[in-house]
Design an enzyme around this catalytic site. Structure first.
Site, PDB file in Angstrom:
ATOM      1  N   ARG A   1      -4.596 -15.538   1.697  1.00 31.97           N
ATOM      2  CA  ARG A   1      -3.061 -15.804   1.294  1.00 31.97           C
ATOM      3  C   ARG A   1      -2.802 -16.912   0.804  1.00 31.97           C
ATOM      4  NH1 ARG A   1      -0.557 -11.371   1.205  1.00 31.97           N
ATOM      5  NH2 ARG A   1       0.280 -12.148  -1.071  1.00 31.97           N
TER       6      ARG A   1
ATOM      7  N   ASP B   1       7.810 -17.433   0.105  1.00 30.25           N
ATOM      8  CA  ASP B   1       6.709 -17.902   0.855  1.00 30.25           C
ATOM      9  C   ASP B   1       6.507 -19.014   0.942  1.00 30.25           C
ATOM     10  OD1 ASP B   1       4.300 -14.965   0.998  1.00 30.25           O
ATOM     11  OD2 ASP B   1       5.907 -14.952  -0.064  1.00 30.25           O
TER      12      ASP B   1
ATOM     13  N   ARG C   1       1.393  -8.269   5.484  1.00 36.47           N
ATOM     14  CA  ARG C   1       2.125  -9.088   3.771  1.00 36.47           C
ATOM     15  C   ARG C   1       3.538  -9.323   4.550  1.00 36.47           C
ATOM     16  NH1 ARG C   1       6.284  -7.099   3.112  1.00 36.47           N
ATOM     17  NH2 ARG C   1       6.711  -7.935   1.958  1.00 36.47           N
ATOM     18  N   GLY C   2       3.720 -10.404   3.890  1.00 40.17           N
ATOM     19  CA  GLY C   2       5.026 -10.846   4.014  1.00 40.17           C
ATOM     20  C   GLY C   2       5.169 -11.974   4.562  1.00 40.17           C
TER      21      GLY C   2
ATOM     22  N   ASN D   1       8.046 -17.744  -4.455  1.00 41.40           N
ATOM     23  CA  ASN D   1       8.748 -16.262  -3.521  1.00 41.40           C
ATOM     24  C   ASN D   1       7.749 -15.216  -4.671  1.00 41.40           C
ATOM     25  OD1 ASN D   1       9.826 -14.472  -1.686  1.00 41.40           O
ATOM     26  ND2 ASN D   1      11.176 -13.826  -3.580  1.00 41.40           N
ATOM     27  N   LYS D   2       7.608 -13.774  -4.461  1.00 38.53           N
ATOM     28  CA  LYS D   2       6.928 -12.837  -5.394  1.00 38.53           C
ATOM     29  C   LYS D   2       7.620 -13.175  -6.630  1.00 38.53           C
ATOM     30  CE  LYS D   2       4.959 -10.755  -3.904  1.00 38.53           C
ATOM     31  NZ  LYS D   2       3.519 -10.639  -3.805  1.00 38.53           N
TER      32      LYS D   2
END
Length: 352
Positions: free
Chosen positions: A79, A232, A35-36, A242-243
């Site tokens: 994703r 992201d 992930r990332g 982002n998260k």
């Protein structure tokens, strides 16, 4: 065959996973073995290479291309928020199309995957050089260590190397600047407490893990000098996905006059999207990530239920931080403001 670090087992066990098919790579991306933003792009690049190896068994170029189109569609759905995913897939499809025979297409797919990975590492290294100057400027104005707050994991585990948000931290630390990192745990998957804390510890960077909701408290008390997060997907106008939880930290930083920077390679910029809140797709993941927790107990991973069975749960993977809350973007070409004019001045080839 491609080897990946299966991040689900960190920080307690370092596991290498062998991926041999595009289906296995799609599973690894979707289920967050990897992930990332940068690593998702690199993994997709190698996934397309594995698909090319499979496609080479087809008797015609048309059948080869059809197989690659199916593989691309399969990877794209894994994703939806991370733009690096579609960017890497499109780059592979465009490069592979140049070749006329299957053997050349496979060779081009491998070369493209390697370039995507190498460029990601180099861009993150340079991001570290640009971003460390911001930490250095703060260090000159204060006594004691510079306190940096970061959210989720935008470290070398999330990229091919260096990371985006952590690259300036590593560069500053390696240059001898005294600093300390507040690491938000980043519920529900705890990428901060599991991955970022492990990375920083491996590098010898002083850090402290905190609950996500403690960030505002620390900012109020003057214990945060700078916030650096990853992305992201960022629109070419400066809106940042982002998260989940990043937006709240940006609001708190703005209220307390704390610089809020986003570190990202240009592969994370979406040059087609203008309005992040309206256009960026927000991934919704399974309720089990909210209602359950996992950890290391007696030499093995175990999961426990932490919410009532009958209670529904909503699991939004990302949020969007509007551009007006972002002090600046740290890219491989330098630092710019989070607006269309400034971003396009660094990347004029993408200017509308």
């Amino acid at each position: 065959m491609v080897q990946l670090i299966d991040q689900r087992f960190l920080p307690h066990d370092f596991v290498l996973e062998e991926v041999r098919t595009v289906e296995q790579m799609a599973t690894a991306i979707r289920d967050m073995h990897v992930r990332g933003a940068g690593l998702i792009g690199a993994s997709a690049g190698y996934g397309m290479y594995l698909a090319a190896i499979e496609a080479a068994s087809h008797p015609t170029v048309a059948a080869f291309d059809e197989h690659m189109a199916r593989a691309a569609a399969q990877l794209r759905t894994t994703r939806p928020t991370a733009v690096n995913l579609s960017w890497a897939i499109e780059r592979q499809l465009q490069n592979i199309a140049v070749a006329k025979i299957a053997r050349e297409k496979v060779a081009l797919a491998l070369r493209t995957a390697e370039l995507i990975a190498d460029e990601d590492a180099e861009h993150c290294r340079v991001i570290g050089q640009h971003g460390s100057k911001l930490i250095h400027e703060i260090a000159q104005r204060k006594t004691g260590p510079v306190n940096v707050l970061t959210h989720c994991n935008a470290g070398w585990l999330a990229f091919v190397d260096y990371g985006s948000a952590t690259a300036p931290i590593y560069a500053a630390h390696d240059n001898g600047l005294p600093l300390h990192v507040w690491v938000t745990e980043t519920r529900p998957r705890n990428q901060g407490s599991k991955l970022t804390a492990w990375e920083l510890g491996q590098h010898g960077v002083p850090h402290t893990v905190i609950a996500d909701s403690a960030a505002g408290h620390l900012m109020q008390r003057g214990e945060v000098d700078l916030v650096i997060v990853g992305s992201d997907r960022t629109t070419y106008t400066g809106d940042v996905a982002n998260k989940i939880g990043t937006y709240l930290e940006a609001v708190a930083a703005k209220a307390n006059n704390i610089p809020f920077y986003v570190a990202l390679p240009s592969s994370s910029i979406d040059w087609k999207m203008r309005e992040g809140l309206k256009e960026i797709p927000i991934e919704q993941r399974g309720a089990e990530e909210i209602k359950e927790a996992d950890g290391w107990f007696d030499g093995k991973y175990v999961g426990v239920r932490i919410a009532p069975d009958e209670s529904p749960a909503a699991n939004y993977g990302f949020d969007v931080t509007p551009r007006h809350l972002v002090t600046g973007l740290i890219t491989e070409r330098g630092v710019c403001e989070a607006n269309e004019k400034s971003i396009c001045s660094l990347f004029p080839e993408h200017a509308p």
